[in-house]
Scaffold this motif. Structure first.
Motif, mmCIF file in Angstrom:
data_model
loop_
_atom_site.group_PDB
_atom_site.id
_atom_site.type_symbol
_atom_site.label_atom_id
_atom_site.label_comp_id
_atom_site.label_asym_id
_atom_site.label_seq_id
_atom_site.Cartn_x
_atom_site.Cartn_y
_atom_site.Cartn_z
ATOM 1 N N HIS A 67 -8.385 40.059 -51.610
ATOM 2 C CA HIS A 67 -7.217 39.192 -51.764
ATOM 3 C C HIS A 67 -6.843 38.503 -50.451
ATOM 4 O O HIS A 67 -5.743 37.953 -50.330
ATOM 5 N N ASP A 68 -7.740 38.515 -49.495
ATOM 6 C CA ASP A 68 -7.476 37.890 -48.192
ATOM 7 C C ASP A 68 -7.088 36.418 -48.380
ATOM 8 O O ASP A 68 -7.777 35.668 -49.074
ATOM 9 N N THR A 69 -5.981 36.013 -47.766
ATOM 10 C CA THR A 69 -5.538 34.618 -47.884
ATOM 11 C C THR A 69 -6.422 33.650 -47.097
ATOM 12 O O THR A 69 -6.351 32.442 -47.299
ATOM 13 N N LYS A 70 -7.207 34.173 -46.171
ATOM 14 C CA LYS A 70 -8.133 33.349 -45.373
ATOM 15 C C LYS A 70 -7.425 32.189 -44.667
ATOM 16 O O LYS A 70 -7.897 31.049 -44.665
ATOM 17 N N ALA A 93 -1.148 36.017 -39.440
ATOM 18 C CA ALA A 93 -1.878 36.676 -40.519
ATOM 19 C C ALA A 93 -2.497 38.007 -40.127
ATOM 20 O O ALA A 93 -3.070 38.687 -40.984
ATOM 21 N N GLY A 94 -2.397 38.409 -38.866
ATOM 22 C CA GLY A 94 -2.968 39.676 -38.457
ATOM 23 C C GLY A 94 -4.475 39.713 -38.625
ATOM 24 O O GLY A 94 -5.152 38.682 -38.614
ATOM 25 N N HIS A 190 -4.555 26.568 -46.670
ATOM 26 C CA HIS A 190 -4.763 27.806 -45.922
ATOM 27 C C HIS A 190 -4.407 27.611 -44.445
ATOM 28 O O HIS A 190 -5.133 28.027 -43.543
ATOM 29 N N SER A 191 -3.283 26.960 -44.216
ATOM 30 C CA SER A 191 -2.848 26.687 -42.855
ATOM 31 C C SER A 191 -1.331 26.538 -42.828
ATOM 32 O O SER A 191 -0.679 26.468 -43.881
ATOM 33 N N ALA A 207 -0.983 29.288 -48.508
ATOM 34 C CA ALA A 207 -2.059 30.279 -48.461
ATOM 35 C C ALA A 207 -2.928 30.220 -49.712
ATOM 36 O O ALA A 207 -3.445 31.229 -50.177
ATOM 37 N N GLY A 208 -3.071 29.019 -50.253
ATOM 38 C CA GLY A 208 -3.928 28.863 -51.421
ATOM 39 C C GLY A 208 -3.268 29.293 -52.713
ATOM 40 O O GLY A 208 -3.945 29.529 -53.719
ATOM 41 N N ASP A 209 -1.925 29.395 -52.730
ATOM 42 C CA ASP A 209 -1.185 29.801 -53.921
ATOM 43 C C ASP A 209 -0.870 28.555 -54.748
ATOM 44 O O ASP A 209 0.254 28.049 -54.751
#
Length: 353
Positions: A67-70, A93-94, A190-191, A207-209
């Motif tokens: 599930h990584d948002t990348k 994002a750690g 994703h930014s 985040a790609g949502d």
């Protein structure tokens, strides 16, 4: 009733994680959550350091990675929206970031079969005795448990009942803010983008949502009092703080008024002389919140849950020694994270302090 029965307040991160480890060690666990159902809101959360060991021990690390948002990083922009610099993805994002709803869903699924979950209820009173804690609920019938563990966040009900008023524990870091989502009119992929001014900051990311944009409008405040005020007062404070701010601020202020997922919070920390009182103990933000600006809240919750469960398992039923050992082991780690939270609030707030 025996010491083997445990009531956990809070079903976000620390609570279900703690339930998993306690059930593994043979405890009879009940989790009470004031929300009517599992929460599916909140920003993405990130994991750092030893939190990966906890996820691995729980058997969910690979699933979390899926599930990584990348995220690819954040652009620093000026008052016109022109880019002035870049921040690497790791800043926000750690080492791994996942949507919070996925984390809570996975933790709930991991524990649902052998843990009693009680939604749409909350603890009303706690009365400690020699052999247990009598608990009255807002809705359900009274029950008695061997231990009560508060994993119910910054404004913990357990902490207020067993340790004292919120004001005695909270340390405000000089910044509050509103969070919500709107359409991704910035076209982020994703930014994120971050604009900082004196005492205020705009952070927005996707985040790609779908086509949604997550927004945070932060500004300098003297106290966390607005956290408990009606929405109209919170919105007024945000509009006042961002009056005259250019770029996309006017559009975001309009979107804030229309948002159905608005939440308001302050960057505050929890500082307590002790994390336990008799048969009651605290874990995660309820005990030692380091503030969102630390980037360590989720990791700290997972690690704290594992340490507390381990110490209880090793104590031979002596909860007092277990609580003392849990605190002694974790306090240095918490102190480091709270220092990061204080530093982050000063930087992210653009000079708010």
């Amino acid at each position: 009733m025996t010491d083997n029965t445990v009531l956990i307040s809070g079903a976000s991160v620390a609570g279900p994680a703690l339930a998993h480890f306690l059930r593994r060690d043979g405890y009879d666990v009940t989790v009470v959550e004031r929300a009517p159902a599992l929460r599916d809101s909140g920003y993405a959360v990130d994991f750092r350091g030893a939190a990966f060991d906890v996820l691995d021990e729980m058997g969910v690390l690979a699933e979390m990675r899926g599930h990584d948002t990348k995220m690819r990083g954040t652009s620093l922009v000026d008052e016109t929206g022109a880019e002035t610099g870049r921040l690497p993805a790791e800043v926000f994002a750690g080492e791994l970031e996942v949507p919070k709803r996925e984390l809570t869903r996975i933790l709930h699924r991991l524990t649902a079969d052998d843990t009693e979950y009680v939604f749409d209820d909350s603890i009303a009173t706690l009365t400690q005795g020699e052999s247990g804690v009598e608990v009255e609920f807002e809705r359900g019938a009274p029950r008695t448990f061997g231990l009560v563990l508060g994993a119910d966040g910054l404004y913990s009900k357990v902490r207020r009942l067993a340790f004292g008023p919120h004001g005695d524990a909270l340390r405000h870091l000089g910044m509050s803010g509103a969070g919500f989502s709107t359409d991704d009119f910035l076209g982020l992929d994703h930014s994120g983008v971050l604009h900082q001014g004196k005492g205020r900051a705009i952070y927005a990311f996707s985040a790609g949502d779908g086509d949604r944009l997550a927004v945070s409008l932060s500004f300098a405040t003297d106290s966390p009092a607005l956290d408990r005020r009606p929405r109209e007062e919170q919105e007024h404070a945000v509009r006042t703080a961002f009056a005259g701010c250019g770029w996309v601020a006017p559009r975001l202020l309009r979107a804030m008024e229309e948002a159905d997922d608005l939440y308001f919070t302050s960057s505050s920390q929890v500082h307590l002389d002790r994390w336990s009182h008799g048969r009651v103990a605290l874990v995660g933000d309820a005990a030692y919140c380091a503030a969102p600006t630390s980037g360590m809240g989720t990791s700290q919750a997972l690690i704290g849950a594992r340490v507390l469960a381990r110490r209880l398992a090793e104590s031979g039923g002596d909860h007092l020694s277990a609580f003392a050992a849990y605190e002694a082991e974790l306090r240095p780690y918490v102190a480091e994270n709270q220092e990061k939270g204080s530093e982050g609030a000063a930087v992210f707030g653009g000079g708010a302090q």
